[in-house]
Design a protein around this motif. Structure first.
Motif, PDB file in Angstrom:
ATOM      1  N   ILE A   5     103.912 -90.147  27.539  1.00  0.00           N
ATOM      2  CA  ILE A   5     102.832 -90.276  28.517  1.00  0.00           C
ATOM      3  C   ILE A   5     101.665 -89.428  28.042  1.00  0.00           C
ATOM      4  O   ILE A   5     101.805 -88.226  27.797  1.00  0.00           O
ATOM      5  N   VAL A   6     100.524 -90.071  27.890  1.00  0.00           N
ATOM      6  CA  VAL A   6      99.310 -89.401  27.433  1.00  0.00           C
ATOM      7  C   VAL A   6      98.522 -88.936  28.653  1.00  0.00           C
ATOM      8  O   VAL A   6      98.272 -89.709  29.575  1.00  0.00           O
ATOM      9  N   ILE A  30     101.279 -78.959  35.506  1.00  0.00           N
ATOM     10  CA  ILE A  30     102.005 -80.155  35.068  1.00  0.00           C
ATOM     11  C   ILE A  30     103.500 -79.872  35.028  1.00  0.00           C
ATOM     12  O   ILE A  30     104.319 -80.664  35.508  1.00  0.00           O
ATOM     13  N   GLU A  31     103.851 -78.717  34.469  1.00  0.00           N
ATOM     14  CA  GLU A  31     105.266 -78.351  34.384  1.00  0.00           C
ATOM     15  C   GLU A  31     105.887 -78.224  35.778  1.00  0.00           C
ATOM     16  O   GLU A  31     107.015 -78.667  36.018  1.00  0.00           O
ATOM     17  N   ARG A  38     113.851 -83.881  32.960  1.00  0.00           N
ATOM     18  CA  ARG A  38     113.902 -83.449  31.556  1.00  0.00           C
ATOM     19  C   ARG A  38     112.694 -83.984  30.812  1.00  0.00           C
ATOM     20  O   ARG A  38     112.394 -85.176  30.827  1.00  0.00           O
ATOM     21  N   HIS A  39     111.973 -83.086  30.134  1.00  0.00           N
ATOM     22  CA  HIS A  39     110.772 -83.502  29.414  1.00  0.00           C
ATOM     23  C   HIS A  39     110.304 -82.373  28.503  1.00  0.00           C
ATOM     24  O   HIS A  39     110.776 -81.237  28.599  1.00  0.00           O
ATOM     25  N   GLU A  40     109.342 -82.684  27.652  1.00  0.00           N
ATOM     26  CA  GLU A  40     108.634 -81.689  26.845  1.00  0.00           C
ATOM     27  C   GLU A  40     107.144 -81.955  26.992  1.00  0.00           C
ATOM     28  O   GLU A  40     106.719 -83.110  27.100  1.00  0.00           O
ATOM     29  N   LEU A  49     100.686 -84.538  25.787  1.00  0.00           N
ATOM     30  CA  LEU A  49     101.714 -85.574  25.719  1.00  0.00           C
ATOM     31  C   LEU A  49     102.965 -85.077  26.436  1.00  0.00           C
ATOM     32  O   LEU A  49     103.434 -83.961  26.176  1.00  0.00           O
ATOM     33  N   VAL A  50     103.480 -85.910  27.325  1.00  0.00           N
ATOM     34  CA  VAL A  50     104.786 -85.667  27.921  1.00  0.00           C
ATOM     35  C   VAL A  50     105.766 -86.530  27.149  1.00  0.00           C
ATOM     36  O   VAL A  50     105.589 -87.756  27.051  1.00  0.00           O
ATOM     37  N   GLU A  51     106.773 -85.922  26.586  1.00  0.00           N
ATOM     38  CA  GLU A  51     107.745 -86.670  25.790  1.00  0.00           C
ATOM     39  C   GLU A  51     109.140 -86.088  25.989  1.00  0.00           C
ATOM     40  O   GLU A  51     109.337 -85.161  26.774  1.00  0.00           O
ATOM     41  N   GLY A  52     110.129 -86.656  25.310  1.00  0.00           N
ATOM     42  CA  GLY A  52     111.488 -86.158  25.409  1.00  0.00           C
ATOM     43  C   GLY A  52     112.163 -86.469  26.727  1.00  0.00           C
ATOM     44  O   GLY A  52     113.131 -85.814  27.104  1.00  0.00           O
ATOM     45  N   PHE A  53     111.658 -87.471  27.448  1.00  0.00           N
ATOM     46  CA  PHE A  53     112.245 -87.843  28.739  1.00  0.00           C
ATOM     47  C   PHE A  53     113.014 -89.153  28.612  1.00  0.00           C
ATOM     48  O   PHE A  53     112.849 -89.898  27.627  1.00  0.00           O
TER      49      PHE A  53
END
Length: 384
Positions: A5-6, A30-31, A38-40, A49-53
């Motif tokens: 997610i951008v 955001i956090e 679960r995300h990074e 960028l939200v990733e790792g989900f």
């Protein structure tokens, strides 16, 4: 290829040497909004960028992010390496199988062997070959395919921009205390101040047992909805039943609302200073009700000694406020038929233009300091 997610921020880009402060608060918010998922979170050249989900949680993440102030827009994108073959595969994934389209490319990596126009032309040609139901329309396409070639050897490919909440990150513009009722206006006022980066705490005045517990729960629900934007997790309540009874017994009925509001502002300022808040916030709109005239507001302001009073809705009409309440999700709760303290002992003809000398004369009949001290003893904190 993976789903990310951008996030593109709003006014933060206008900041200068203190931009880092705003970015840190923004990332923290955001956090907090994504807590439990679960995300990074990573930052790349003014974007996050939200990733790792888990990919099935992408929509849920986007819904939470829509309530984070400071976000201008978002996109659910495919991240891949920047080879033209990989970009084309990602374009197939985000494209519709039929309709008119246009490819738009942003090339942050200026060393990439193809220009932005050449990338768009190449990807467009491959889309036409892959989906027979597509045709190009560069002026009025039914959808877009966006390609963003990054400097780190990756590319982002997506099909939509989702609007964010805009504004500034909550926590970058001080703290205010919102006088929240069960009506339509005050939650909207709190939302608007939070949008400008202010941390908004909530204080509610009640008149139990003259008002029932449903009226209190209504305000708890409104505060909980508002907390999704403000990130504040507590509501504070104060009983003013004894104050209303004293005013009703001793003072001119037409000034009852005016006198009560002066008590509310005194109590709110004392509690705001305890919270280290820097202002009071109300949902007043000029001329909307009898107490919201210039004279009524002047009367309320005159008892506030150390803090400013912000009225973000002062120039709004009711329809504008209702529209905003619907948008932020508070309207349906606000119109539930449970009354708040301002409707208790309501006179038939409240003073529209109260005069300060008349108000002071009536207050001489009351133990102002004693009534305030008793009210402060009733303070309750409710976890949202």
């Amino acid at each position: 290829m993976k789903k990310v997610i951008v996030i593109r921020y709003s006014e933060i880009y206008l900041k200068g040497k203190n931009r880092g402060f705003f970015e840190r608060v923004f990332a923290t918010n955001i956090e907090r909004a994504l807590r439990g998922i679960r995300h990074e979170l990573h930052r790349y050249s003014g974007r996050y960028l939200v990733e790792g989900f888990d990919e099935e949680e992408a929509d849920a993440i986007a819904e939470r992010l829509k309530k984070v102030f400071g976000i201008h827009s978002m996109s659910i994108a495919c991240e891949t390496d920047n080879s033209i073959d990989s970009i084309a595969e990602a374009a197939f994934a985000v494209s519709r199988p039929s309709g008119t389209f246009k490819v738009e490319t942003h090339r942050a990596d200026k060393k990439y062997p193809l220009t932005s126009v050449e990338i768009s032309r190449e990807i467009g040609g491959r889309l036409l070959a892959h989906f027979r139901g597509l045709s190009v329309d560069v002026h009025h396409p039914s959808f877009y395919v966006y390609v963003d070639v990054r400097e780190n050897g990756t590319a982002l490919v997506f099909g939509e921009f989702f609007p964010g909440a805009d504004g500034m990150p909550v926590g970058t513009a001080g703290k205010g205390l919102l006088l929240i009722s069960g009506g339509i206006d005050s939650p909207v006022a709190g939302h608007m101040m939070a949008k400008r980066g202010m941390t908004v705490e909530c204080l509610h005045f009640h008149s139990y047992p003259y008002t029932n517990l449903q009226a209190k729960e209504k305000v708890v629900t409104l505060s909980r909805t508002l907390s999704e934007y403000t990130l504040v997790k507590s509501l504070y309540t104060v009983s003013v039943t004894h104050i209303q009874e004293a005013i009703h017994a001793k003072c001119a009925p037409e000034l009852m609302v005016t006198l009560l509001r002066r008590f509310m502002f005194r109590i709110a300022e004392r509690f705001a200073l305890r919270l280290k808040a820097q202002c009071l916030i109300t949902g007043e709109s000029l001329g909307q009700v009898a107490s919201q005239t210039v004279e009524g507001m002047t009367s309320s302001n005159s008892v506030v000694e150390k803090l400013p009073v912000f009225r973000p809705l002062v120039g709004f009409d009711k329809n504008e406020i209702i529209e905003r309440a619907m948008k932020i999700g508070t309207y349906e709760t606000s119109v539930l038929p449970y009354e708040d303290c301002c409707t208790v002992f309501l006179p038939d003809y409240p003073a529209i233009r109260p005069k300060i000398p008349d108000i002071l004369k009536e207050e001489e009949k009351l133990d102002v300091d004693g009534l305030i001290a008793e009210a402060m003893q009733s303070l309750e904190k409710i976890d949202l």
